[in-house]
Design a protein around this motif. Structure first.
Motif, short mmCIF file in Angstrom:
data_model
loop_
_atom_site.label_atom_id
_atom_site.label_comp_id
_atom_site.label_asym_id
_atom_site.label_seq_id
_atom_site.Cartn_x
_atom_site.Cartn_y
_atom_site.Cartn_z
N ALA A 1 0.85 -1.20 0.00
CA ALA A 1 0.00 0.00 0.00
C ALA A 1 0.89 1.25 0.00
O ALA A 1 1.94 1.27 0.66
CB ALA A 1 -0.90 -0.01 1.21
N PRO A 2 0.49 2.26 -0.74
CA PRO A 2 1.32 3.48 -0.77
C PRO A 2 1.32 4.17 0.59
O PRO A 2 0.36 4.09 1.35
CB PRO A 2 0.62 4.35 -1.82
N LYS A 3 2.43 4.80 0.89
CA LYS A 3 2.56 5.53 2.14
C LYS A 3 1.62 6.74 2.11
O LYS A 3 1.56 7.47 1.11
CB LYS A 3 4.00 6.00 2.33
N LEU A 4 0.90 6.92 3.18
CA LEU A 4 -0.01 8.06 3.28
C LEU A 4 0.59 9.12 4.17
O LEU A 4 1.31 8.82 5.13
CB LEU A 4 -1.36 7.60 3.84
N GLY A 5 0.26 10.37 3.87
CA GLY A 5 0.71 11.47 4.72
C GLY A 5 -0.10 11.52 6.00
O GLY A 5 -1.20 10.98 6.10
N MET B 1 -10.39 21.62 8.91
CA MET B 1 -11.54 20.72 8.94
C MET B 1 -11.31 19.50 8.05
O MET B 1 -11.63 18.37 8.43
CB MET B 1 -12.80 21.46 8.50
N ILE B 2 -10.73 19.72 6.88
CA ILE B 2 -10.42 18.60 5.99
C ILE B 2 -9.42 17.65 6.67
O ILE B 2 -9.56 16.42 6.60
CB ILE B 2 -9.88 19.10 4.64
N ALA B 3 -8.41 18.22 7.33
CA ALA B 3 -7.44 17.38 8.05
C ALA B 3 -8.14 16.55 9.11
O ALA B 3 -7.84 15.36 9.29
CB ALA B 3 -6.35 18.25 8.68
N GLY B 4 -9.09 17.16 9.82
CA GLY B 4 -9.84 16.42 10.83
C GLY B 4 -10.63 15.27 10.24
O GLY B 4 -10.65 14.17 10.79
N LEU B 5 -11.25 15.51 9.10
CA LEU B 5 -12.01 14.45 8.45
C LEU B 5 -11.10 13.32 7.98
O LEU B 5 -11.48 12.15 7.99
CB LEU B 5 -12.82 15.02 7.28
N GLN B 6 -9.87 13.65 7.59
CA GLN B 6 -8.91 12.62 7.22
C GLN B 6 -8.43 11.84 8.44
O GLN B 6 -8.10 10.65 8.34
CB GLN B 6 -7.73 13.24 6.47
N GLU B 7 -8.38 12.49 9.60
CA GLU B 7 -8.00 11.78 10.84
C GLU B 7 -9.00 10.67 11.15
O GLU B 7 -8.64 9.64 11.71
CB GLU B 7 -7.92 12.76 12.02
N GLN B 8 -10.26 10.89 10.78
CA GLN B 8 -11.29 9.86 11.00
C GLN B 8 -10.91 8.58 10.27
O GLN B 8 -11.05 7.49 10.80
CB GLN B 8 -12.65 10.40 10.54
N LYS B 9 -10.39 8.71 9.06
CA LYS B 9 -9.98 7.54 8.28
C LYS B 9 -8.78 6.84 8.90
O LYS B 9 -8.56 5.66 8.66
CB LYS B 9 -9.67 7.94 6.84
N CYS B 10 -7.99 7.58 9.67
CA CYS B 10 -6.83 7.00 10.35
C CYS B 10 -7.22 6.35 11.68
O CYS B 10 -6.38 5.76 12.34
CB CYS B 10 -5.78 8.08 10.61
N GLY B 11 -8.47 6.51 12.08
CA GLY B 11 -8.92 5.96 13.36
C GLY B 11 -8.50 6.78 14.56
O GLY B 11 -8.50 6.29 15.68
N ASN B 12 -8.15 8.03 14.34
CA ASN B 12 -7.68 8.90 15.42
C ASN B 12 -8.83 9.80 15.87
O ASN B 12 -9.05 10.88 15.33
CB ASN B 12 -6.50 9.75 14.93
N ASN B 13 -9.58 9.36 16.87
CA ASN B 13 -10.73 10.13 17.35
C ASN B 13 -10.32 11.48 17.94
O ASN B 13 -11.06 12.45 17.82
CB ASN B 13 -11.52 9.33 18.39
N PHE B 14 -9.17 11.53 18.60
CA PHE B 14 -8.71 12.79 19.19
C PHE B 14 -8.46 13.82 18.08
O PHE B 14 -8.96 14.94 18.13
CB PHE B 14 -7.44 12.56 20.02
N GLY B 15 -7.68 13.44 17.07
CA GLY B 15 -7.41 14.35 15.96
C GLY B 15 -8.66 14.67 15.17
O GLY B 15 -8.85 15.79 14.70
N GLY C 1 -2.38 15.22 10.43
CA GLY C 1 -2.10 16.08 11.58
C GLY C 1 -1.19 17.25 11.25
O GLY C 1 -1.31 18.31 11.86
N VAL C 2 -0.29 17.06 10.28
CA VAL C 2 0.62 18.17 9.96
C VAL C 2 -0.13 19.36 9.39
O VAL C 2 0.19 20.52 9.67
CB VAL C 2 1.78 17.73 9.02
N VAL C 3 -1.16 19.10 8.58
CA VAL C 3 -1.97 20.19 8.02
C VAL C 3 -2.83 20.82 9.10
O VAL C 3 -2.95 22.04 9.20
CB VAL C 3 -2.83 19.69 6.85
N GLY C 4 -3.45 19.97 9.94
CA GLY C 4 -4.27 20.49 11.03
C GLY C 4 -3.48 21.37 11.97
O GLY C 4 -3.91 22.46 12.34
N LEU C 5 -2.30 20.89 12.38
CA LEU C 5 -1.46 21.67 13.30
C LEU C 5 -0.94 22.94 12.63
O LEU C 5 -0.85 23.99 13.27
CB LEU C 5 -0.29 20.81 13.79
N ALA C 6 -0.59 22.85 11.36
CA ALA C 6 -0.11 24.03 10.63
C ALA C 6 -1.20 25.10 10.56
O ALA C 6 -0.95 26.27 10.83
CB ALA C 6 0.34 23.64 9.23
N GLY C 7 -2.42 24.68 10.19
CA GLY C 7 -3.52 25.64 10.08
C GLY C 7 -3.90 26.24 11.41
O GLY C 7 -4.11 27.45 11.52
#
Length: 194
Positions: free
Chosen positions: A9-13, A56-70, A16-22
Protein backbone atom coordinates in the motif's frame (compact mmCIF):
# COMPACT_ATOMS: atom_id res chain seq x y z
CA UNK A 1 -2.82 -22.37 -7.01
CA UNK A 2 -0.80 -19.46 -8.32
CA UNK A 3 0.68 -16.97 -5.93
CA UNK A 4 -0.17 -13.40 -6.72
CA UNK A 5 2.09 -10.79 -5.26
CA UNK A 6 0.28 -7.83 -3.88
CA UNK A 7 1.83 -4.41 -4.15
CA UNK A 8 2.49 -2.69 -0.88
CA UNK A 9 0.00 0.00 0.00
CA UNK A 10 1.32 3.48 -0.77
CA UNK A 11 2.56 5.53 2.14
CA UNK A 12 -0.01 8.06 3.28
CA UNK A 13 0.71 11.47 4.72
CA UNK A 14 -0.24 12.34 8.28
CA UNK A 15 -3.21 14.77 8.20
CA UNK A 16 -2.10 16.08 11.58
CA UNK A 17 0.62 18.17 9.96
CA UNK A 18 -1.97 20.19 8.02
CA UNK A 19 -4.27 20.49 11.03
CA UNK A 20 -1.46 21.67 13.30
CA UNK A 21 -0.11 24.03 10.63
CA UNK A 22 -3.52 25.64 10.08
CA UNK A 23 -4.31 25.89 13.77
CA UNK A 24 -0.90 27.33 14.62
CA UNK A 25 -0.70 29.87 11.81
CA UNK A 26 -4.23 31.21 12.19
CA UNK A 27 -3.98 31.36 15.98
CA UNK A 28 -0.69 33.24 15.71
CA UNK A 29 -2.11 35.75 13.21
CA UNK A 30 -5.11 36.39 15.48
CA UNK A 31 -2.77 37.10 18.38
CA UNK A 32 -0.77 39.53 16.20
CA UNK A 33 -4.10 41.32 15.69
CA UNK A 34 -5.13 41.08 19.36
CA UNK A 35 -1.79 42.46 20.49
CA UNK A 36 -2.24 45.43 18.12
CA UNK A 37 0.48 44.48 15.64
CA UNK A 38 -1.65 43.58 12.60
CA UNK A 39 -5.05 44.27 11.11
CA UNK A 40 -7.97 41.88 10.95
CA UNK A 41 -7.74 41.17 7.20
CA UNK A 42 -5.14 38.38 7.36
CA UNK A 43 -7.09 36.73 10.18
CA UNK A 44 -10.31 36.70 8.13
CA UNK A 45 -8.81 35.03 5.07
CA UNK A 46 -6.56 32.54 6.83
CA UNK A 47 -9.34 31.83 9.32
CA UNK A 48 -11.66 30.84 6.50
CA UNK A 49 -9.19 28.92 4.34
CA UNK A 50 -6.34 27.55 6.46
CA UNK A 51 -7.60 27.55 10.04
CA UNK A 52 -11.13 26.73 8.90
CA UNK A 53 -11.42 24.70 5.70
CA UNK A 54 -7.96 23.07 5.61
CA UNK A 55 -8.05 22.18 9.31
CA UNK A 56 -11.54 20.72 8.94
CA UNK A 57 -10.42 18.60 5.99
CA UNK A 58 -7.44 17.38 8.05
CA UNK A 59 -9.84 16.42 10.83
CA UNK A 60 -12.01 14.45 8.45
CA UNK A 61 -8.91 12.62 7.22
CA UNK A 62 -8.00 11.78 10.84
CA UNK A 63 -11.29 9.86 11.00
CA UNK A 64 -9.98 7.54 8.28
CA UNK A 65 -6.83 7.00 10.35
CA UNK A 66 -8.92 5.96 13.36
CA UNK A 67 -7.68 8.90 15.42
CA UNK A 68 -10.73 10.13 17.35
CA UNK A 69 -8.71 12.79 19.19
CA UNK A 70 -7.41 14.35 15.96
CA UNK A 71 -10.80 13.85 14.31
CA UNK A 72 -12.70 15.85 16.90
CA UNK A 73 -9.98 18.44 17.56
CA UNK A 74 -9.18 19.42 13.98
CA UNK A 75 -12.75 19.20 12.67
CA UNK A 76 -14.13 21.17 15.62
CA UNK A 77 -11.47 23.87 15.60
CA UNK A 78 -11.83 24.16 11.83
CA UNK A 79 -15.50 24.90 12.51
CA UNK A 80 -14.45 27.29 15.30
CA UNK A 81 -12.41 29.37 12.86
CA UNK A 82 -15.20 29.52 10.31
CA UNK A 83 -17.66 30.55 13.04
CA UNK A 84 -15.25 33.16 14.43
CA UNK A 85 -14.80 34.69 10.98
CA UNK A 86 -18.60 34.71 10.70
CA UNK A 87 -18.78 36.64 13.98
CA UNK A 88 -16.20 39.18 12.77
CA UNK A 89 -18.03 39.66 9.47
CA UNK A 90 -21.46 39.69 11.11
CA UNK A 91 -20.40 42.45 13.49
CA UNK A 92 -18.71 44.40 10.67
CA UNK A 93 -21.78 44.31 8.42
CA UNK A 94 -24.33 44.35 11.27
CA UNK A 95 -25.79 40.92 10.52
CA UNK A 96 -26.54 38.84 13.63
CA UNK A 97 -24.28 41.11 15.68
CA UNK A 98 -22.80 39.88 18.95
CA UNK A 99 -22.11 41.91 22.08
CA UNK A 100 -18.99 41.42 24.21
CA UNK A 101 -21.09 39.22 26.50
CA UNK A 102 -22.36 37.17 23.54
CA UNK A 103 -18.78 36.58 22.44
CA UNK A 104 -17.94 35.70 26.04
CA UNK A 105 -20.57 32.95 26.03
CA UNK A 106 -19.31 31.72 22.63
CA UNK A 107 -15.79 31.49 24.06
CA UNK A 108 -17.06 29.92 27.30
CA UNK A 109 -18.65 27.07 25.32
CA UNK A 110 -15.32 26.54 23.55
CA UNK A 111 -13.45 26.67 26.87
CA UNK A 112 -15.68 23.88 28.18
CA UNK A 113 -15.15 21.80 25.04
CA UNK A 114 -11.40 22.43 25.20
CA UNK A 115 -11.35 21.24 28.83
CA UNK A 116 -12.46 17.79 27.63
CA UNK A 117 -9.65 17.70 25.06
CA UNK A 118 -7.21 19.04 27.66
CA UNK A 119 -7.89 16.00 29.86
CA UNK A 120 -7.56 13.68 26.87
CA UNK A 121 -4.32 15.36 25.76
CA UNK A 122 -2.61 14.12 28.91
CA UNK A 123 -2.74 10.64 27.32
CA UNK A 124 -1.08 11.77 24.07
CA UNK A 125 2.27 13.37 24.96
CA UNK A 126 3.63 16.34 26.88
CA UNK A 127 3.74 18.71 23.89
CA UNK A 128 0.05 18.06 23.19
CA UNK A 129 -0.78 18.54 26.87
CA UNK A 130 1.08 21.88 26.96
CA UNK A 131 -0.66 23.01 23.77
CA UNK A 132 -4.10 22.32 25.22
CA UNK A 133 -3.09 23.80 28.57
CA UNK A 134 -2.17 27.11 26.93
CA UNK A 135 -5.31 26.94 24.76
CA UNK A 136 -7.53 26.44 27.81
CA UNK A 137 -5.80 29.25 29.70
CA UNK A 138 -6.25 31.52 26.68
CA UNK A 139 -9.96 30.77 26.43
CA UNK A 140 -10.47 31.39 30.17
CA UNK A 141 -8.62 34.71 29.99
CA UNK A 142 -10.67 35.81 26.97
CA UNK A 143 -13.94 34.79 28.64
CA UNK A 144 -13.05 36.81 31.75
CA UNK A 145 -12.07 39.78 29.58
CA UNK A 146 -15.35 39.63 27.61
CA UNK A 147 -17.33 39.48 30.85
CA UNK A 148 -15.61 42.67 32.06
CA UNK A 149 -12.98 41.41 34.49
CA UNK A 150 -10.18 43.52 33.00
CA UNK A 151 -9.07 44.58 29.54
CA UNK A 152 -5.47 43.60 30.27
CA UNK A 153 -6.59 39.95 30.33
CA UNK A 154 -6.97 40.13 26.54
CA UNK A 155 -3.31 41.11 26.24
CA UNK A 156 -2.23 38.21 28.45
CA UNK A 157 -4.44 35.89 26.41
CA UNK A 158 -2.64 37.12 23.29
CA UNK A 159 0.75 36.24 24.78
CA UNK A 160 -0.48 32.86 26.04
CA UNK A 161 -2.17 31.94 22.76
CA UNK A 162 0.94 32.94 20.79
CA UNK A 163 2.79 30.30 22.80
CA UNK A 164 -0.06 27.86 22.07
CA UNK A 165 0.32 28.51 18.32
CA UNK A 166 4.08 27.94 18.47
CA UNK A 167 3.57 24.70 20.39
CA UNK A 168 1.24 23.49 17.62
CA UNK A 169 3.93 24.28 15.06
CA UNK A 170 6.50 22.47 17.22
CA UNK A 171 4.35 19.32 17.04
CA UNK A 172 3.93 19.79 13.29
CA UNK A 173 7.71 20.09 12.87
CA UNK A 174 8.19 17.01 15.09
CA UNK A 175 6.04 14.90 12.74
CA UNK A 176 7.68 16.22 9.56
CA UNK A 177 11.25 15.91 10.84
CA UNK A 178 10.66 12.42 12.25
CA UNK A 179 9.37 11.30 8.86
CA UNK A 180 12.16 12.94 6.84
CA UNK A 181 15.16 12.32 9.09
CA UNK A 182 14.06 8.99 10.56
CA UNK A 183 14.85 10.06 14.10
CA UNK A 184 13.27 12.16 16.81
CA UNK A 185 14.88 15.58 16.35
CA UNK A 186 12.15 17.46 18.26
CA UNK A 187 11.00 15.24 21.13
CA UNK A 188 7.44 15.69 22.35
CA UNK A 189 7.78 13.95 25.71
CA UNK A 190 5.91 11.07 27.24
CA UNK A 191 2.19 11.13 28.08
CA UNK A 192 1.43 12.72 31.42
CA UNK A 193 -1.07 9.96 32.19
CA UNK A 194 -0.33 6.35 31.25
Amino acid sequence: MSSVSQAAAPKLGNPGVVGLAGFGLTTLLLQFHNLGWAGLGPVIWTGLIFGGLAQMIAGLQEQKCGNNFGYTAFTSFGAFWIALVGIFLGNKFEIFTLSHTDVGFFLLAWALYTAILWVASARVHMAMFLTFTTLEIGFVLLVLEKFGFGESLGWWAGVDLSLCALLAWYMMAHIIFLDLFGRDILPVGKPLVH
